[in-house]
Design a protein around this motif. Structure first.
Motif, mmCIF file in Angstrom:
data_model
loop_
_atom_site.group_PDB
_atom_site.id
_atom_site.type_symbol
_atom_site.label_atom_id
_atom_site.label_comp_id
_atom_site.label_asym_id
_atom_site.label_seq_id
_atom_site.Cartn_x
_atom_site.Cartn_y
_atom_site.Cartn_z
ATOM 1 N N PHE A 1 3.913 -5.550 -3.784
ATOM 2 C CA PHE A 1 4.924 -5.747 -2.735
ATOM 3 C C PHE A 1 6.321 -5.585 -3.327
ATOM 4 C CE2 PHE A 1 1.915 -8.841 -0.380
ATOM 5 C CZ PHE A 1 1.555 -7.880 0.535
ATOM 6 N N ALA B 1 2.892 -9.654 5.397
ATOM 7 C CA ALA B 1 1.839 -10.311 4.615
ATOM 8 C C ALA B 1 1.932 -11.831 4.659
ATOM 9 C CB ALA B 1 1.917 -9.833 3.172
ATOM 10 N N VAL C 1 0.823 -1.211 0.000
ATOM 11 C CA VAL C 1 0.000 0.000 0.000
ATOM 12 C C VAL C 1 0.860 1.267 0.000
ATOM 13 C CG1 VAL C 1 -1.544 1.344 1.518
ATOM 14 C CG2 VAL C 1 -1.906 -1.133 1.226
HETATM 15 C C1 LIG Z 1 6.233 -0.089 -3.960
HETATM 16 S S1 LIG Z 1 5.486 -0.013 -2.410
HETATM 17 C C2 LIG Z 1 3.739 -0.020 -2.763
HETATM 18 C C3 LIG Z 1 3.268 1.227 -3.501
HETATM 19 C C4 LIG Z 1 1.776 1.382 -3.598
HETATM 20 N N1 LIG Z 1 1.109 0.208 -4.147
HETATM 21 C C5 LIG Z 1 1.399 2.585 -4.431
HETATM 22 O O1 LIG Z 1 0.640 2.454 -5.402
HETATM 23 O O2 LIG Z 1 1.860 3.679 -4.130
HETATM 24 C C6 LIG Z 1 5.775 -1.623 -1.767
HETATM 25 C C7 LIG Z 1 5.131 -1.839 -0.409
HETATM 26 O O3 LIG Z 1 5.182 -3.241 -0.088
HETATM 27 C C8 LIG Z 1 5.297 -3.343 1.311
HETATM 28 N N2 LIG Z 1 5.818 -4.688 1.683
HETATM 29 C C9 LIG Z 1 6.965 -5.290 1.249
HETATM 30 N N3 LIG Z 1 7.120 -6.486 1.865
HETATM 31 C C10 LIG Z 1 6.028 -6.681 2.645
HETATM 32 C C11 LIG Z 1 5.593 -7.749 3.487
HETATM 33 N N4 LIG Z 1 6.315 -8.866 3.670
HETATM 34 N N5 LIG Z 1 4.400 -7.606 4.138
HETATM 35 C C12 LIG Z 1 3.652 -6.484 3.977
HETATM 36 N N6 LIG Z 1 4.028 -5.434 3.195
HETATM 37 C C13 LIG Z 1 5.199 -5.523 2.539
HETATM 38 C C14 LIG Z 1 6.245 -2.213 1.701
HETATM 39 O O4 LIG Z 1 6.087 -1.858 3.049
HETATM 40 C C15 LIG Z 1 5.839 -1.096 0.723
HETATM 41 O O5 LIG Z 1 4.944 -0.192 1.325
#
Ligand SMILES: C[S@@+](CC[C@H](N)C(=O)[O-])C[C@H]1O[C@@H](n2cnc3c(N)ncnc32)[C@H](O)[C@@H]1O
Length: 252
Positions: free
Chosen positions: A186, A163, A75
Motif C-alpha cells: 500500500f 482497505a 495491487v
Molecule cells: C505501489 S501501488 C501497488 C503496486 C503493486 N503491488 C505492484 O506490484 O505493481 C500501491 C497501491 O496501494 C493502493 N492503496 C493505497 N491506499 C489504499 C487503501 N486505503 N485501500 C486500498 N488500496 C490502497 C493504491 O491504490 C495503489 O494501487
C-alpha cells in the motif's frame, strides 16, 4: 524526479532514463508478429524488472510447504498477482487452497496521513489506475487460471475499496483463512497498519510477510505500521541480493 503519469519517484540517472525511453520506443515499434509477442516478453525485461520477478519466484518457493492463501495489499496494475498465479500453475497447480486475494481501491492512495512524510510528494488518489481497471485485471487472472489445471475452480479474488474497511470485512466473512503469504505494498501507513492488525491472528509459523518499502525514507509509513503492530525488534527482516528495496519476514 517524479514521472508525470504515475506519481512514482524515479531514482534513475538521466542516462538510464534515456536508455529506458529507447527500449520503450523499440517495444512500441516492435516488428514481432502478434502471436509471438507474449512468448518473447523477455526481450524487454531489464535487470531491475527481472529482479522483482526473481524475488517473487524465491518467495513462492518458500511457501510451497506452508498452507494458506496469498494476499496482496496494494495491487495497482496487478502484475504481482498475475505472476503469483503463474507460479501457482508451475509449482502447485492442484492446490485449490492457495487462493490469491488482492485488495486495492483501484482509485489510488486513500488515507494518507502525517506519518507518510512529505518526500513522496503523493496525495490521496496517487497511483490510481484507469476506470474499471479491476474488470480488465479480472479477465487476465481468469485466463491465467484457464491456462492451468483445475481451472473450473476460481482461486482468486479482487476486493475493491478502502482497505481500512475491506480487509477487516473480508477476514470477518472468512474466519477460516490462514495467510501463508502477505505482500504489503500500500506504501502508506493507515491501510498497512489495519491490514497487519487484521491478518495477525491468521498467521502461523512459517507465514511470510513481504514489504516493499521498509526502511524507505520516501514512504516511512510502512515501517511505522510494522513497528507498531509486530515490533521491529521482534522480527528478522531479510532480503535477497537481487533486489534493493523489497524485503520479507518469516514468522518464527
Ligand atoms: C505501489 S501501488 C501497488 C503496486 C503493486 N503491488 C505492484 O506490484 O505493481 C500501491 C497501491 O496501494 C493502493 N492503496 C493505497 N491506499 C489504499 C487503501 N486505503 N485501500 C486500498 N488500496 C490502497 C493504491 O491504490 C495503489 O494501487
Amino acid at each position: 524526479m517524479k514521472t508525470k503519469q504515475h506519481d512514482a519517484i524515479v531514482l534513475s540517472s538521466s542516462g538510464e532514463k534515456d536508455a529506458f525511453a529507447e527500449l520503450m520506443s523499440l517495444f512500441n515499434s516492435s516488428p514481432l508478429p502478434d502471436d509471438e509477442v507474449l512468448a518473447n516478453l523477455g526481450l524487454f525485461l531489464t535487470s531491475k524488472n527481472l529482479s522483482r520477478l526473481l524475488f517473487f519466484y524465491e518467495i513462492y518457493r518458500k511457501i510451497t510447504h506452508t498452507h494458506g492463501i496469498i494476499a496482496e495489499f496494494g495491487v495497482r496494475w496487478g502484475q504481482t498477482l498475475s505472476v503469483m498465479s503463474a507460479l501457482r500453475g508451475i509449482f502447485e497447480p492442484f492446490n485449490r487452497h492457495r487462493k490469491i486475494v488482492g485488495f486495492d481501491t483501484f482509485e489510488g492512495f486513500t488515507g494518507m496521513s502525517e506519518k507518510d512524510g512529505t518526500l513522496c510528494e503523493c496525495k490521496d488518489g496517487s497511483f490510481s489506475v484507469s476506470p474499471d481497471y479491476e474488470n480488465y485485471l479480472d479477465e487476465i487472472l481468469s485466463i491465467q487460471e484457464a491456462l492451468n489445471p483445475a481451472s473450473h475452480l476460481k482461486k482468486y479474488e479482487l476486493v475493491k475499496g478502502d482497505a481500512v474497511i475491506t480487509v477487516p470485512e473480508y477476514f470477518k466473512c472468512h474466519p477460516e483463512t490462514i495467510v501463508s503469504l502477505a505482500i504489503f505494498d500500500f506504501d502508506i501507513y493507515t491501510p498497512t497498519k489495519v491490514a497487519l492488525e487484521t491478518i495477525k491472528p491468521h498467521l502461523c509459523k512459517g507465514s511470510i510477510l513481504v514489504f516493499d518499502e521498509l526502511s524507505d525514507d520516501i514512504f516511512p509509513g510502512e515501517t511505522l505500521a510494522l513497528g507498531e503492530v509486530l515490533g521491529i525488534n521482534n522480527v528478522r527482516i531479510q532480503r535477497f541480493p537481487m533486489t534493493s528495496r523489497i524485503s520479507y519476514i518469516e514468522i518464527e
